[in-house]
Design a protein around this motif. Structure first.
Motif, PDB file in Angstrom:
ATOM      1  N   TYR A  92      -5.012 -10.608   0.677  1.00  0.00           N
ATOM      2  CA  TYR A  92      -4.894  -9.178   0.992  1.00  0.00           C
ATOM      3  C   TYR A  92      -5.186  -8.955   2.475  1.00  0.00           C
ATOM      4  CZ  TYR A  92      -5.026  -8.204  -4.040  1.00  0.00           C
ATOM      5  OH  TYR A  92      -4.746  -8.158  -5.378  1.00  0.00           O
ATOM      6  N   MET A 113      -2.940  -0.867   2.140  1.00  0.00           N
ATOM      7  CA  MET A 113      -3.121  -2.255   2.585  1.00  0.00           C
ATOM      8  C   MET A 113      -1.858  -2.701   3.320  1.00  0.00           C
ATOM      9  SD  MET A 113      -2.753  -4.394  -0.965  1.00  0.00           S
ATOM     10  CE  MET A 113      -1.306  -4.225  -2.028  1.00  0.00           C
ATOM     11  N   CYS A 114      -2.022  -3.644   4.212  1.00  0.00           N
ATOM     12  CA  CYS A 114      -0.878  -4.146   4.971  1.00  0.00           C
ATOM     13  C   CYS A 114      -0.048  -5.115   4.146  1.00  0.00           C
ATOM     14  CB  CYS A 114      -1.351  -4.837   6.248  1.00  0.00           C
ATOM     15  SG  CYS A 114      -2.336  -3.768   7.308  1.00  0.00           S
ATOM     16  N   SER A 171      -4.690   1.406   8.156  1.00  0.00           N
ATOM     17  CA  SER A 171      -5.110   1.497   6.751  1.00  0.00           C
ATOM     18  C   SER A 171      -6.228   2.542   6.658  1.00  0.00           C
ATOM     19  CB  SER A 171      -5.662   0.157   6.243  1.00  0.00           C
ATOM     20  OG  SER A 171      -4.716  -0.873   6.333  1.00  0.00           O
ATOM     21  N   VAL A 172      -6.142   3.441   5.685  1.00  0.00           N
ATOM     22  CA  VAL A 172      -5.281   3.382   4.524  1.00  0.00           C
ATOM     23  C   VAL A 172      -4.084   4.340   4.612  1.00  0.00           C
ATOM     24  CG1 VAL A 172      -7.190   2.716   3.012  1.00  0.00           C
ATOM     25  CG2 VAL A 172      -6.710   5.136   3.340  1.00  0.00           C
ATOM     26  N   ALA A 180      -5.678  -5.678   5.341  1.00  0.00           N
ATOM     27  CA  ALA A 180      -5.709  -4.276   5.762  1.00  0.00           C
ATOM     28  C   ALA A 180      -6.124  -4.281   7.225  1.00  0.00           C
ATOM     29  CB  ALA A 180      -6.684  -3.469   4.905  1.00  0.00           C
ATOM     30  N   GLY A 223       0.796  -1.220   0.000  1.00  0.00           N
ATOM     31  CA  GLY A 223       0.000   0.000   0.000  1.00  0.00           C
ATOM     32  C   GLY A 223       0.826   1.266   0.000  1.00  0.00           C
ATOM     33  N   ILE A 241     -11.568   1.296   4.070  1.00  0.00           N
ATOM     34  CA  ILE A 241     -10.734   0.179   3.607  1.00  0.00           C
ATOM     35  C   ILE A 241     -11.434  -0.580   2.473  1.00  0.00           C
ATOM     36  CG2 ILE A 241      -9.889  -2.100   4.322  1.00  0.00           C
ATOM     37  CD1 ILE A 241      -9.304  -0.708   7.101  1.00  0.00           C
TER      38      ILE A 241
END
Length: 564
Positions: free
Chosen positions: A326, A311-312, A389-390, A328, A152, A427
């Motif tokens: 994915y 995003m993480c 996030s974000v 977040a 991200g 998110i």
């Protein structure tokens, strides 16, 4: 062969919980073991060493206490024969990491390092490495590092590399004495099996490892700090293996402590929220799983690698093999509600709740539920523990707009619930805008089990139906599923996590559906939330950061005066 069972152990922020599950996903027994030392965020245990702001540590002995207490307890409660337990799996908050010596001993347990804060376990919500994270992101962006968009655009201060760099900067001797930096989940697996293996989930999401590319280059680490050039081949060395892999088997010593048989299969470690995805039976794209507790992790499967702001991480095989996983998240959710109950509620509320025989949370929820969306006149930003996030910025802080002399505690409580729902909506929007579909929501963890108002607000704010996990211990059930895979079909387990999830994952019949008139009002409130979010979070007004800086400066000045 007879009926077989698996055990999943979920290591949370305040406690560890074990659940004994059969191979159809029925929970036979569970037990929660609070950590004796809890979260260490003020003073080191058995010393007067004060910790600075934004520190959060733990004691590794607490994790072993969970194995020694919770596992025998579930066996005793269930009456299950240990010979019928075919596997054990664990999951953990992440990135929770610790330095160990060449024998795998945590440095904090060695007398010479006990009073050194950097020798201890750094919990996921240790945020004191923000300076290192900021510089890491700046250097990575200037160099055009390919890994950055996968996260991200920012690497978090909560993650492995920033925490390691902080140790190197602030206590180089601890760095030098460290043989390996390990995720706590991998360390506990080592204690159980004698084998050090790194799980691909934590490595991918928290240590900038990629299935195809590996870790970032030596050149990148040298650009950060010449002393870090060989980090990945020295202190981060070791095999990185997929989820569901058998890490080894229980040693004689650990089997005796846990009340199980030596040779019982042990799955590689996992991250708590990621384990929850198969725990609710989700093994395909478009279904976002919210692991809701002190914080929220948002987990989603996709068929291709796409870049999403804040995003993480996106990791191939990171959650379910064959998909891109994915992640977040929000840094505080339940923690915000707990803070308000503990620090912000007037005495009369606590007295009234006690008189009614309910918790303060229940008292506030009941009254907050009487308000319509927008009726409180309040709007909040959910950044009490920074923003994961974000925006990926732990220096952001909380905000409530709209107070008057008539504002009531239950109105504030509702505004805080709504703020966290707006954070989740932000998110979801980021995923959808970048081509990653979100069709259904699933919720698990402590909050969905307790707070119906919260879940209805989430359904209304996101305009999506929410399905609720049947288990109150979903990550532990997911960990148990991976244990069934590690045990293998030949021992009564499963060939894959997809097969395990389809047979063992369960959700409740009750769901939360959006209420159209609420959706319409919350859409307007969300637009205002977005304006505040961007104004305070994207650099137009950095007042939150200035306030935090002045607070730290004033505290440092006060401490220096006290010492002199």
């Amino acid at each position: 062969m007879g009926k077989k069972y698996v055990i999943g152990i979920d290591y949370g922020t305040e406690s560890g919980r074990a659940v004994l599950v059969d191979l159809e996903g029925n929970e036979i027994a569970d037990h929660v073991t609070p950590y004796p030392h809890g979260v260490i965020d003020e003073v080191l245990p058995e010393s007067n060493v004060q910790l600075e702001p934004d520190w959060a540590l733990q004691h590794p002995a607490d994790y072993i206490e969970v194995l020694a207490t919770a596992v025998p307890t579930v066996l005793q409660k269930s009456g299950v024969n240990p010979a019928d337990v075919i596997g054990v799996g664990i999951d953990f908050t992440s990135c929770t990491m610790l330095p160990v010596d060449a024998s795998g001993e945590p440095l904090c347990l060695k007398p010479e390092f006990r009073n050194r804060p950097h020798s201890w376990v750094k919990l996921w919500k240790h945020h004191a490495a923000q300076d290192e994270a900021n510089l890491l992101n700046e250097i990575a962006a200037k160099r055009g590092e390919a890994f950055l968009p996968r996260y991200g655009g920012k690497i978090s201060s909560e993650w492995m590399i920033a925490k390691i760099w902080q140790i190197l900067n602030e206590d180089p001797e601890i760095y030098e004495q460290t043989d390996l930096f390990l995720e706590a989940t991998d360390w506990v697996i080592f204690k159980m099996t004698g084998n050090i293996v790194r799980n691909s989930c934590a490595a991918g999401y928290k240590s900038i490892w990629h299935k195809q590319d590996g870790y970032p280059s030596k050149e990148f680490f040298r650009a950060l700090d010449p002393r870090l050039e060989h980090l990945t081949e020295t202190k981060l060395r070791g095999p990185i293996v997929p989820l569901g892999t058998r890490a080894g088997v229980l040693t004689n010593e650990m089997a005796a402590m846990m009340g199980l048989l030596p040779g019982t299969a042990v799955a590689v470690g996992n991250v708590d929220a990621h384990a929850a995805v198969p725990g609710v039976g989700v093994v395909e794209p478009g279904k976002l799983v919210m692991a809701m507790g002190t914080s929220i992790c948002h987990m989603l499967l996709g068929t291709e690698e796409k870049y999403v702001e804040g995003m993480c991480g996106v990791v191939e095989d990171g959650i379910i093999p064959g998909y891109f996983g994915y992640e977040a998240g929000q840094s505080a959710v339940g923690d915000i509600f707990a803070w308000y109950v503990e620090q912000g509620v007037p005495a009369y509320v606590k007295e009234a709740a006690e008189k009614e025989g309910v918790s303060v949370h229940e008292w506030l929820e009941k009254r907050a539920a009487a308000y319509r969306p927008g009726e409180t006149g309040l709007l909040a930003l959910d950044w009490w523990n920074g923003n994961r996030s974000v925006l990926v910025d732990t220096d952001l802080t909380g905000l409530i707009v709209g107070y008057t002399l008539l504002t009531k505690p239950e109105e504030i409580y509702r505004a805080l619930l709504e703020a966290t729902a707006f954070g989740t909506r932000k998110i979801i929007d980021a995923f959808v805008e970048n081509g990653v579909n979100v069709d259904e929501l699933y919720a698990c963890g402590g909050l969905p089990q307790k707070n119906k108002l919260l879940m209805q607000i989430y359904a209304d704010v996101t305009n999506r139906e929410i399905k609720i996990a049947a288990s109150k211990q979903t990550p532990a059930v997911g960990a148990a599923m991976f244990a069934a895979v590690a045990a293998g079909k030949e021992n009564g387990g499963y060939e894959s996590i997809v097969e395990a999830a389809r047979n063992m994952g369960k959700v409740r019949e009750e769901t939360f559906k959006p209420i159209p008139e609420n959706v319409a009002m919350y859409e307007q409130l969300y637009q205002e939330y977005t304006k505040l979010h961007d104004y305070f979070g994207r650099g137009e007004n950095d007042v939150m950061k200035r306030l935090k800086h002045w607070k730290e400066t004033a505290r440092a000045a006060k401490e220096s005066m006290t010492l002199s």
